[in-house]
Design an enzyme around this catalytic site. Structure first.
Site, PDB file in Angstrom:
ATOM      1  N   ASP A 393      -5.967  -3.971   3.749  1.00  0.00           N
ATOM      2  CA  ASP A 393      -6.520  -4.857   2.725  1.00  0.00           C
ATOM      3  C   ASP A 393      -6.624  -6.294   3.206  1.00  0.00           C
ATOM      4  OD1 ASP A 393      -7.630  -4.370   0.221  1.00  0.00           O
ATOM      5  OD2 ASP A 393      -5.981  -5.356  -0.824  1.00  0.00           O
ATOM      6  N   ASP A 784       2.785   0.988 -10.214  1.00  0.00           N
ATOM      7  CA  ASP A 784       3.336   2.332 -10.130  1.00  0.00           C
ATOM      8  C   ASP A 784       3.878   2.805 -11.475  1.00  0.00           C
ATOM      9  OD1 ASP A 784       5.246   0.398 -10.098  1.00  0.00           O
ATOM     10  OD2 ASP A 784       6.183   1.007  -8.216  1.00  0.00           O
TER      11      ASP A 784
END
Length: 1083
Positions: A393, A784
């Site tokens: 990224d 998450d």
């Protein structure tokens, strides 16, 4: 994918497609060289109509727009041409929208009304070049011998007994028995078969047209027999939830489960539950006494303590009751191999795509990432079933070059690991193990090859470290590749998407000639003005790329510093996922996190053993553990936002022994429900009849109906809804319908690469449900927790797997500053969820989330709120010692018994948890200590930062600046880095130490009678100091490394608070000076 070793870079929005090689650069501007005209909105090719001409959307200016964009503008946009602003007219083949005029020039009733009869593979044919003769693929007409000039066929044979006007054409399906979305021919012009409609005579029997024949009946009976056999097998096993599952076992070993639950023995769990209930009763009596016995001369202290204790009790309830049903699990890897890996046959294990995410190679060393990738490539799993995707990224050329070196070293490392079955298969940790590998009389060949491999790895490390040294200084003109081409990711915030397939293509094999798993480098496109959603956005880009390239039904997500420590970890998860009786409702298998490089005493509770070995086992007995961000195997369909398969209820049982009048009160209800069900069934049947009338399915579909794509999804979600949910990529949409995974059988590499670049473009997720209902969920730094929570709300359950050998191991920050910064990020994510619409306090009712599971999610988002009462409660002992007051009145015998029972119940609960969770007492005590340290620092800052972000929109960051460190083992443990998070615990520590000193001094000066009341206050203060002891030990361990500013600020704040309290002590009498007669006669 035949990329010939090239780096693929491109931007779907800018219509760029670049292939970079070491000696050449091929730039295909807007892909015009591959076809004809392209759409000016999405950049896709404009299709060719049935008449062989280019599709024209606007007859006034002929502005180039493809049919999907034309229909989208008519359906969702302003219904006019972007160039000349003329309203679009309805063209043949497009559905009608509001405002359309009546057409006289053509009759198009089939397409005028948007009926759900679209075919996913027909939609894909123009994008994938399936069914055409371009690229050397045979068309359906070539493969099956269907001649368009002879339409009067019945499965390839012409019946002389039927007149020419009574024949019906039935297209045979694909002969390779591949799983298809729909058994219809492709809509590509090169492969379409123009067939005139043939009327059927209703007076004749259907057998004349190919239906109802003897062969058809035999095949139908054979299919039913197979289904009954599977049903009997499941009934024999005792679980009939998934009786219609096509993957049910067909042999004797199918009766054996692949895993089983191991409940905690009743001798351990029953006393534990009894103590919890007793603790609740004692808690009730405790609060009854505390509330009814206030301290009048210290009312403020008493009230503060009562409020804090009530909050502590509530948070304890949220934490305790999700641990009511703890379980453990056991897997059977031998049964998995017996069922899915039969001798002489290819492996039937499900493919797995592995995701590795990294951002900054200077903070996440490339050598660590390389070891993680090598452990994945060497995993004990069929090589053709594993694909590793590395998300960069940060678009760093250092990561790209390091991955290129890793792919070369993997050709040596992977065969070495599999030849000698070594563990772990990350070379850095394998060679660092302090074991004598010669003590077991190993084969000399192993010794020789191990030494050679260690030399090769040392050379590999030198090359990687050389790349890191080169990357320290970036050239002014940016990085360039070997052929002089500028690196596409020189601007981190503005670069195209990049894809490079390192392994698994072009015949690249290891040194022994064996195949290697696929290794793909991915860097998604980034442009200014777009919200890229950090790690969650990168993971969603990997989901889409992997769906286009390999489309495995299961995904493994690991951080770049978490290597596979157990080469059979994927097999462990498949024992749950591929279990035919219980695996269909499992959304993910979570493994515990284990760490390397932590000091023996685990001073700052980095291992987090209490959470992973006690809390997660408790959740596994309810609906499953929460997702912790790494070491997790997902079911791809669950990440797509689909609901869990509904549990089929057993047929109702009736009894004829009671008279009819006993059931009269229930009769009307049954009739009503029957009537409702009939109407629903009739509506479903009418829908199915409409769908069936649009096409004639082949007889083979009876046999393949349970093996292909779920027909309910395609019937309930037409193409428009799929585009709104998954974005406008027909290749990706088609992949979502393939529950068993796989890529469409005729897909070309060029078309797949084009779609891969498309799905990682920065604007792909616009006007879709990515990050809202699909993939990793946006809206929090801790994506998450949100992602797992949404899956559980859809009715899925998760599984907690603890193998005997740890499945994954990673590295953790062992110095206090980095550890507090890590906890700050977790707590900030929980605060963001707490103030969002996805807060488990009010979200997800009426779905599949169980109450105790909701308790655990509530506890995971409200725990930062505990920081406020915790800071207040840790301040009270010092205040009591400075003022001589206390939060409890004079203690009676009844109060003494209550306090002793309270402390005893807390101790017994902890001891029993240690017993069934197999946790050591020092781990439990370290966890308790860091709960206080993190609560008064990171959680407090996260709460304020979250409130500022949610209420005022102010985004503040508490950064940690690195200082120097010592050499040697665990040298980083003693490093103190300047951060504001260190001030609150140090202030509380000094404040309480000052209070203890003043309290003892006061007792010494006042005599023996003052020692009795002092013991309660001293116990209270020492309790706080003991919990902050790891902080004090870390600070005093290396005094030279303590920043002066931390000591100055902490001592200053403690002094100010002490002096301020003496100045404005509310417990002193403020009535003024009292004048009394001295008794002397002044006269």
């Amino acid at each position: 994918m035949a990329t010939n070793g090239r780096l693929i870079a491109g931007s779907h929005n800018r219509n760029e497609f670049v292939l970079i090689n070491a000696d050449e650069v091929g730039r295909v501007t807007s892909v015009k060289e591959l076809s004809g005209q392209i759409c000016q909105i999405c950049g896709d090719e404009i299709e060719i109509t049935v008449d062989g001409e280019q599709f024209v959307a606007c007859n006034e200016c002929a502005f180039p727009i493809c049919r999907p964009c034309y229909e989208y503008e008519r359906r969702e946009g302003n219904q006019s041409c972007p160039q000349c602003k003329t309203r679009f007219k309805r063209l043949k083949g497009s559905p009608r929208v509001d405002g359309d005029e009546e057409e006289d020039e053509f009759d198009d009733l089939d397409n005028e009304f948007d009926l759900p009869h679209s075919d996913s593979e027909a939609m894909l044919s123009s994008r994938l070049n399936i069914g055409t003769n371009v690229s050397g693929f045979a068309t359906p007409s070539d493969a099956y011998g269907v001649n368009p000039e002879i339409p009067r066929l019945t499965y390839g044979q012409e019946d002389d007994g039927i007149s020419s006007d009574k024949h019906a054409l039935i297209i045979p399906p694909f002969m390779n028995r591949a799983k298809r979305i729909h058994p219809m021919p492709f809509s590509d012009t090169a492969s379409s078969i123009s067939l005139p409609p043939r009327p059927m005579d209703p007076k004749k029997d259907l057998a004349v047209y190919g239906y109802g024949t003897v062969a058809w009946k035999d095949r139908m009976e054979e299919w039913r027999k197979r289904q009954n056999d599977k049903l009997q097998m499941v009934k024999h096993q005792g679980d009939g939830d998934d009786v219609d599952d096509p993957d049910l076992p067909k042999m004797d070993e199918g009766r054996q489960p692949l895993s089983r639950k191991l409940p905690i023995p009743s001798s351990k769990i029953n006393p534990y539950r009894m103590v919890i209930l007793m603790r609740l009763v004692i808690l009730g009596f405790f609060f009854h006494y505390r509330i009814l016995h206030p301290v009048k001369d210290a009312y403020a202290l008493w009230l503060t303590s009562i409020i804090c204790e009530i909050w502590f009790a509530v948070s304890w309830i949220f934490d305790q009751f999700p641990k009511w049903f703890p379980i453990e699990r056991e897997t059977y890897l031998d049964r998995l191999s017996l069922r899915y890996e039969k001798e002489g046959k290819p492996s039937e294990l499900a493919p797995v795509d592995v995701f590795v995410s990294t951002v900054d190679p200077l903070k996440e060393p490339p050598l660590i990432t390389a070891n993680t990738v090598l452990s994945i490539l060497a995993v004990d799993y069929p090589v053709d079933k594993v694909a590793c995707y590395v998300s960069d990224d940060g678009a760093a050329m250092l990561t790209f070059e390091a991955l290129s070196e890793t792919s070369e070293f993997a050709r040596k490392w992977v065969p070495f690991c599999k030849k000698f079955s070594i563990e772990p298969r990350a070379p850095e940790w394998y060679f660092a193990e302090k074991v004598d590998y010669l003590k077991d009389k190993v084969h000399p060949a192993f010794v020789r090859e191990r030494r050679a491999m260690k030399r090769d790895y040392e050379e590999f490390k030198i090359r990687i470290n050389g790349l890191v040294q080169m990357a320290q200084k970036v050239p002014e003109e940016g990085w360039t590749m070997q052929d002089g081409t500028p690196w596409p990711g020189n601007n981190v915030r503005d670069h195209p998407g990049m894809i490079q397939v390192f392994l698994g293509q072009n015949g690249v094999r290891d040194l022994e000639g064996n195949e290697l798993p696929r290794l793909v480098y991915v860097s998604r496109e980034k442009r200014p003005g777009f919200d890229h959603h950090k790690k969650a956005g990168a993971m969603n880009a990997l989901i889409r790329v992997s769906a286009v390239v390999s489309n495995a039904p299961y995904l493994l997500n690991v951080d770049c510093d978490h290597y596979i420590n157990n080469s059979k970890a994927i097999r462990e998860s498949m024992c749950f996922m591929m279990d035919p009786t219980s695996g269909k409702k499992i959304c993910y298998v979570q493994f515990p996190q284990r760490f390397d490089g932590i000091d023996r005493h685990d001073r700052y509770s980095n291992r987090n053993v209490v959470f992973f070995d006690i809390n997660m086992k408790g959740l596994d007995g309810i609906q499953g553990p929460i997702y912790v961000g790494t070491g997790c195997v997902f079911r791809r369909q669950a990440l797509y936002g689909f609901d869990a398969p509904a549990k089929k209820k057993a047929p109702g049982k009736t009894c004829n022994c009671l008279p009819k009048w006993c059931c009269c009160c229930f009769g009307s209800k049954k009739k009503k429900t029957k009537g409702k069900s009939k109407t629903k069934e009739s509506s479903k049947k009418s829908k199915k009849m409409k769908e069936a009338s649009t096409q004639i399915h082949a007889l083979e579909n009876i046999e393949e109906g349970i093996e292909g794509i779920d027909s309910e999804k395609t019937s309930l979600m037409p193409q428009i809804k799929f585009e709104k949910k998954f974005g406008q990529s027909p290749v990706f949409i088609a992949s979502t319908l393939l529950e068993e995974g796989g890529v469409p059988p005729g897909a070309t590499s060029a078309s797949l690469l084009k779609e891969a670049i498309h799905v990682i473009s920065c604007g792909y997720e616009d006007k879709s449900e990515w990050g809202k209902e699909v993939g990793w969920i946006y809206g929090s730094v801790t994506e998450d927790i949100l992602t797992g929570f949404k899956m559980h709300c859809h009715g899925w359950r998760s599984v907690y797997c603890i193998p005997k050998r740890a499945a994954f191991k990673g590295s953790a920050p062992i110095n206090l500053s980095d550890r507090l910064h890590q906890v700050l990020r977790w707590a900030l994510g929980s605060v963001e969820i707490l103030f969002s619409k996805h807060c488990p306090i009010w979200y997800g009712y009426g779905c599949g989330l169980k109450p105790l599971e909701r308790f655990s999610y509530i506890n995971s988002v409200v725990y930062p709120l505990t920081s406020v009462p915790l800071v207040a409660y840790c301040t009270l002992p010092a205040v009591c010692l400075l003022t001589g007051k206390f939060i409890v009145p004079e203690i009676s015998n009844y109060a003494s018994i209550l306090f002793m029972l309270m402390f005893l119940s807390i101790a017994v609960t902890s001891i029993l948890e240690m017993q069934w969770g197999r946790v050591a007492i020092d781990d439990l005590w370290r966890n308790e200590q860091f709960w206080v340290i993190g609560g008064v620092s990171s959680h407090l800052f996260a709460l304020f930062q979250g409130l500022l972000k949610v209420l005022a929109g102010v985004n503040t960051n508490f950064t940690v600046t690195s200082k120097g460190g010592d050499d040697g083992d665990f040298a980083e443990l003693y490093i103190f880095k300047w951060t504001t998070l260190l001030i609150p615990p140090l202030t509380l520590l000094i404040f309480n130490i000052i209070g203890v000193i003043i309290g003892i001094s006061d007792a010494i000066s006042n005599g023996y009678e003052s020692w009795g009341p002092l013991f309660g206050r001293l116990f209270f203060a020492i309790w706080v100091i003991l919990h902050l002891y790891p902080f004090l030990k870390g600070m005093m361990g290396k005094q030279s490394n303590v920043p002066t500013i931390i000591l100055v600020w902490s001592i200053l704040l403690a002094s100010i608070l002490s002096l301020l309290w003496v100045r404005v002590n509310p417990f002193l009498d403020r009535g003024g000076i009292v004048l009394e007669e001295c008794g002397l006669d002044c006269d």
